[in-house]
Design an enzyme around this catalytic site. Structure first.
Site, PDB file in Angstrom:
ATOM      1  N   HIS A 596     159.422  95.624  82.806  1.00 42.14           N
ATOM      2  CA  HIS A 596     158.524  94.724  83.537  1.00 42.14           C
ATOM      3  C   HIS A 596     159.150  93.338  83.699  1.00 42.14           C
ATOM      4  O   HIS A 596     159.237  92.802  84.812  1.00 42.14           O
ATOM      5  CB  HIS A 596     157.191  94.624  82.781  1.00 42.14           C
ATOM      6  CG  HIS A 596     156.195  93.711  83.410  1.00 42.14           C
ATOM      7  ND1 HIS A 596     155.112  94.172  84.129  1.00 42.14           N
ATOM      8  CD2 HIS A 596     156.087  92.349  83.427  1.00 42.14           C
ATOM      9  CE1 HIS A 596     154.393  93.147  84.560  1.00 42.14           C
ATOM     10  NE2 HIS A 596     154.972  92.025  84.152  1.00 42.14           N
ATOM     11  N   GLU A 597     159.588  92.758  82.589  1.00 37.91           N
ATOM     12  CA  GLU A 597     160.134  91.404  82.648  1.00 37.91           C
ATOM     13  C   GLU A 597     161.444  91.372  83.434  1.00 37.91           C
ATOM     14  O   GLU A 597     161.750  90.384  84.109  1.00 37.91           O
ATOM     15  CB  GLU A 597     160.341  90.851  81.236  1.00 37.91           C
ATOM     16  CG  GLU A 597     159.066  90.738  80.406  1.00 37.91           C
ATOM     17  CD  GLU A 597     157.939  89.992  81.126  1.00 37.91           C
ATOM     18  OE1 GLU A 597     158.229  89.104  81.958  1.00 37.91           O
ATOM     19  OE2 GLU A 597     156.762  90.303  80.856  1.00 37.91           O
ATOM     20  N   HIS A 600     160.692  90.915  87.074  1.00 40.16           N
ATOM     21  CA  HIS A 600     160.519  89.503  87.432  1.00 40.16           C
ATOM     22  C   HIS A 600     161.874  88.826  87.594  1.00 40.16           C
ATOM     23  O   HIS A 600     162.120  88.088  88.556  1.00 40.16           O
ATOM     24  CB  HIS A 600     159.742  88.772  86.343  1.00 40.16           C
ATOM     25  CG  HIS A 600     158.270  89.014  86.361  1.00 40.16           C
ATOM     26  ND1 HIS A 600     157.499  88.876  87.497  1.00 40.16           N
ATOM     27  CD2 HIS A 600     157.403  89.352  85.356  1.00 40.16           C
ATOM     28  CE1 HIS A 600     156.229  89.133  87.201  1.00 40.16           C
ATOM     29  NE2 HIS A 600     156.151  89.428  85.917  1.00 40.16           N
ATOM     30  N   GLU A 626     153.665  89.755  90.741  1.00 41.70           N
ATOM     31  CA  GLU A 626     153.819  90.852  89.785  1.00 41.70           C
ATOM     32  C   GLU A 626     154.333  92.145  90.433  1.00 41.70           C
ATOM     33  O   GLU A 626     154.548  93.140  89.756  1.00 41.70           O
ATOM     34  CB  GLU A 626     152.471  91.150  89.093  1.00 41.70           C
ATOM     35  CG  GLU A 626     151.935  90.031  88.223  1.00 41.70           C
ATOM     36  CD  GLU A 626     152.758  89.790  86.960  1.00 41.70           C
ATOM     37  OE1 GLU A 626     153.442  90.746  86.524  1.00 41.70           O
ATOM     38  OE2 GLU A 626     152.728  88.675  86.429  1.00 41.70           O
ATOM     39  N   ILE A 729     144.494  82.405  80.857  1.00 38.95           N
ATOM     40  CA  ILE A 729     143.685  81.583  81.770  1.00 38.95           C
ATOM     41  C   ILE A 729     143.380  80.193  81.238  1.00 38.95           C
ATOM     42  O   ILE A 729     142.949  79.329  82.003  1.00 38.95           O
ATOM     43  CB  ILE A 729     142.368  82.302  82.153  1.00 38.95           C
ATOM     44  CG1 ILE A 729     141.416  82.423  80.956  1.00 38.95           C
ATOM     45  CG2 ILE A 729     142.652  83.671  82.741  1.00 38.95           C
ATOM     46  CD1 ILE A 729     140.038  82.953  81.332  1.00 38.95           C
ATOM     47  N   ALA A 731     145.695  78.521  78.865  1.00 37.21           N
ATOM     48  CA  ALA A 731     146.933  77.824  78.517  1.00 37.21           C
ATOM     49  C   ALA A 731     148.079  78.303  79.399  1.00 37.21           C
ATOM     50  O   ALA A 731     149.230  77.988  79.135  1.00 37.21           O
ATOM     51  CB  ALA A 731     147.272  78.039  77.039  1.00 37.21           C
ATOM     52  N   GLY A 732     147.756  79.069  80.429  1.00 38.29           N
ATOM     53  CA  GLY A 732     148.784  79.603  81.316  1.00 38.29           C
ATOM     54  C   GLY A 732     148.408  79.389  82.764  1.00 38.29           C
ATOM     55  O   GLY A 732     147.542  78.584  83.080  1.00 38.29           O
ATOM     56  N   GLY A 733     149.034  80.132  83.645  1.00 36.96           N
ATOM     57  CA  GLY A 733     148.819  79.915  85.069  1.00 36.96           C
ATOM     58  C   GLY A 733     147.886  80.891  85.730  1.00 36.96           C
ATOM     59  O   GLY A 733     147.837  80.973  86.955  1.00 36.96           O
TER      60      GLY A 733
END
Length: 813
Positions: A596-597, A600, A626, A729, A731-733
């Site tokens: 997965h990573e 990206h 994603e 949601i 502390a992230g984007g």
């Protein structure tokens, strides 16, 4: 997702564009000082970060930039920094001679500045570097380093606003340079906090973050820059611009509006206060989650209490115990320490026969950061309150509308997709629970008639083993990290024609476990680099897995003035570390996570966009980003790929064919339950950012209970406060954007179905389709609307049919 760069990549050596004149004696003094200095500050640089964890600012969300008058990689950068000091007085140029090129861009400063310059010259954040000096950066460098860069950036912004014109060379290029410098340095600091957290680093970041946010707001609300972009869009030459150029202009206009550029003075002041407070609250939220996670430790001395745990988990528990002072701890005899870090937590939930232990660990996990000094409840309410106020100031009804303004979906379209998937998953999830009850009863489990949350993972694993004769732990020896990476790189070569090779030692790393790789084109020339940090470190490393930028591909940031700067990424996971003399042995889910990573990273590294502001993952709508990552997960079930990565770490034997078939059959095991879990998170996220009224009659936990009625077969416990650790949601984007996982899953499943249609066993067809995927989805970056990119690859608009089929839910739908 994150950084970018290339060979010994560093922003190209642009020469300063302005010349400053110095008094002869001052020049001699400084020349003497510099000759004694071991190395002149700053070498080529480039930095940045996806994280996606940043507030919304014109380029900061996901891009880097640099500066002309005094490039960060210039040997005179330290002198440029001093030129911007407030006390620098205008110089009477009548009696001055031109200064040599080596010291241009320096103002006449009093001798007291020598001490400050000496401090700057020893700061690794301000050194010229080909790759960030992660091994040298300490907390003590953050305050002076960031403040020096901010001072220079303020000066450059003022100069840009004074000279800006609605042309690419006079607007976009200098703006990209300006933003890149700070993005690279701040990205390096933020990355270290995520992977090597400590109190001093936290304190330093907390102190300078308001100053950085203030500058970003000033940049994002710049009327001269905003008006110049509008002038480009309104010019007669607009239609002559490339797709990428149009996307840049339109994105910057939209972002400026969302940054409050059109607000009146008093409202803008209020908006800026909100942004400062939100940045502070998000940082505190994440710190509380990390601290509460590492605060829990369960010491076990009696082996009966951990019966059922596999040897890998026992080895990890003993290894953890050794680090906590139990020097004689062993895998066989303990003692063992259980933590809430993913490898330890999941091992207990799936394999511990001790139901009391499972309950204790589960309750600790769902109540992280929900009590005492680490309680995030009030922080969540304040974040939601401020986000709503921000939305109202911008003229929106709620924060979800603000979020969707720069995404593919609308609130209604996102809710429509979530409901379609929920209805397709519900009956299957209900049946999953019935199957568990029946099976556990057949095994004589006392809890069969009253299964609780700490039972479902345990009995699911037993049912999986019984139904498919697959034991996750028994598969670990077939998935050693070195073999998995070799197979992954072989797949990338087959699909995209690239070669990945180790380049350890070329770039400094933050811990010895980190690997560094070079990505080569079929010609053998490097086209990208990336770091890989695979192992869990619960005492200092954020949980989860992510990819982010270090540098992005960029023509403007070219080092040699001709070829674009190459992208550099980092991939971070949290899997089981090596235990003893064994390599890291992975679960199948950890294998999927690495794929997965890497997906990206591929979109970041294989971009062919030369415009830095839309290269790679930059300017790609959040709900489409994603696609490549989830697309790569599909290959874990491809026979050829699985056989190439599934090799026993001791014998080299490939994973048996019958086990592969069982893995394939087990792919849809509990698919309805797993789907509902993600839908709960996504629906709750939208509910909190559309309908929830902070301070009203309903608490955030009441909203969760209400959402869970339709998304969770087994109701959450009364004390379930998972929201307090929902970092995505808060502390992230992913605020009002968690639905993106499902939205992009539709795209990725449909994209993979193109390979199925071509024939997965037809190597020629797979290579041709892979090349088409590379030339569209991976190459075009944010320079084209994602729907257009998808249609260019697939030949039609996306359909959810492939996703439902892959999950075994098509008939239910």
């Amino acid at each position: 997702m994150d950084p970018n760069r290339t060979r010994p990549i560093s922003p190209h050596l642009l020469s300063p564009t302005k010349h400053f004149i110095l008094l002869p004696f001052l020049f001699l003094l400084m020349a003497s000082f510099l000759s004694v200095s071991r190395s002149i500050l700053f070498q080529p640089v480039c930095l940045i970060k996806p994280s996606s964890l940043k507030p919304r600012f014109p380029f900061y969300p996901r891009l880097p930039l640099k500066s002309r008058p005094c490039p960060l990689w210039s040997s005179s950068f330290s002198l440029c920094l001093l030129r911007t000091r407030a006390h620098c007085k205008p110089i009477n140029r009548t009696h001055l001679a031109p200064s040599p090129p080596s010291v241009r861009s320096f103002c006449a400063s009093p001798l007291s500045d020598v001490a400050e310059m000496a401090e700057i010259e020893t700061n690794p954040l301000l050194k010229d570097f080909d790759f960030p000096p992660f091994n040298l950066i300490e907390a003590e460098h953050v305050r002076p380093g960031i403040r020096a860069l901010l001072k220079k950036s303020e000066s450059d912004l003022a100069e840009l606003e004074r000279t800006v014109e609605p042309t690419w060379p006079k607007l976009v290029e200098p703006l990209e340079r300006l933003v890149d410098r700070m993005a690279v340095v701040w990205g390096a600091v933020s990355h270290l906090k995520a992977v090597k957290d400590n109190a001093d680093l936290r304190s330093a970041i907390e102190e300078v973050q308001p100053e950085k946010v203030a500058f970003e707001l000033k940049l994002g609300q710049s009327k001269p820059i905003y008006n110049a972009f509008k002038a480009i869009r309104e010019s007669p030459d607009w239609e002559k611009l490339s797709d990428a150029h149009k996307r840049i202009v339109e994105a910057q206009i939209k972002e400026a509006v969302l940054n409050g550029v059109a607000l009146e003075d008093d409202k803008r002041v209020e908006f800026n206060k909100i942004e400062q407070e939100l940045a502070k609250l998000s940082q505190k939220f994440g710190e509380n989650v990390l601290d509460s996670t590492k605060k829990f430790e369960k010491l076990i001395t009696d082996k009966k209490d951990i019966e059922g745990l596999p040897a890998t988990a026992l080895g990890l528990g003993a290894q953890t115990a050794v680090t906590k002072g139990h020097e004689n701890a062993t895998t066989e005899n303990g003692p063992w320490i259980i933590t809430l870090d993913a490898p330890s937590f999941m091992a207990v939930m799936q394999h511990a026969k001790n139901r009391t232990l499972r309950e204790e660990v589960y309750r600790a996990y769902i109540s992280r950061a929900s009590s005492g000094d680490l309680d995030n409840t009030a922080i969540i309410d304040q974040i939601l309150k401020l986000r709503l106020e921000k939305a109202k100031l911008l003229g929106y009804n709620n924060y979800a509308e603000v979020s969707m303004a720069s995404k593919m979906a609308t609130v209604n379209k996102a809710e429509e997709l979530l409901e379609k998937l929920r209805s397709a998953s519900w009956n299957s999830a209900v049946q999953d629970m019935e199957d568990l009850k029946v099976f556990s009863k057949s095994q004589g489990a006392p809890e069969a008639d009253d299964l609780n949350h700490w039972d479902t993972s345990f009995w699911s694993e037993r049912l999986r083993e019984s139904k498919y004769e697959i034991n996750e732990e028994e598969l670990r020896p077939y998935f050693s990290l070195p073999k998995v990476m070799d197979g992954l790189f072989s797949l990338a070569n087959k699909l995209f024609g690239i070669t990945v090779e180790p380049a350890d030692g070329l770039a400094p790393v933050w811990i010895n476990d980190v690997r560094f790789y070079r990505v080569n084109a079929s010609s053998g020339n490097p086209i990208a680099y990336f770091y890989f940090d695979p192992y869990s470190r619960p005492s200092e490393k954020r949980g989860g897995a992510w990819m982010d930028e270090v540098f992005s591909r960029s023509r403007v940031m070219s080092r040699d003035g001709s070829s674009p700067r190459l992208p550099v990424a980092h991939m971070v996971c949290n899997q089981m570390p090596p235990v003893g003399d064994k390599p890291s042995l992975m679960t199948f889910r950890e294998v999927e996570t690495v794929f997965h990573e890497f997906g990206h990273a591929l979109q970041h590294m294989l971009t062919k966009q030369d415009e830095g502001l839309v290269a790679g993952i930059r300017n790609v709508e959040w709900d489409a980003v994603e696609l490549p990552s989830q697309f790569m997960e599909n290959w874990c079930y491809h026979r050829g790929t699985l056989m190439s990565i599934g090799k026993h770490y001791e014998t080299g034997e490939s994973i048996p064919d019958d086990i592969y078939k069982k893995l394939l059959a087990a792919r849809t095991f509990r698919a309805g339950s797993l789907s509902l879990r993600q839908l709960r998170f996504a629906t709750l996220d939208l509910e909190l950012h559309t309908k929830y009224v902070p301070g009203g009659s309903e608490s955030i936990f009441h909203v969760d209970r209400r959402v869970s009625e339709k998304t969770q077969v087994l109701p959450p416990l009364p004390e379930d406060k998972f929201l307090c650790s929902f970092s995505h949601i808060f502390a992230g984007g992913y605020a009002a954007g968690y639905y993106s996982y499902k939205w992009a899953e539709v795209l990725s499943a449909d994209a993979f179905s193109a390979f199925e249609d071509a024939g997965l066993n037809d190597d020629k067809a797979v290579k041709e389709t892979g090349n088409r995927f590379r030339e569209t989805v991976l190459a075009l970056g944010g320079g084209k609307a994602p729907l257009e990119v998808f249609v260019e690859f697939r030949g039609r608009e996306p359909s959810p049919e492939a996703l439902l089929r892959h999950n075994g839910l098509l008939q239910v739908a």
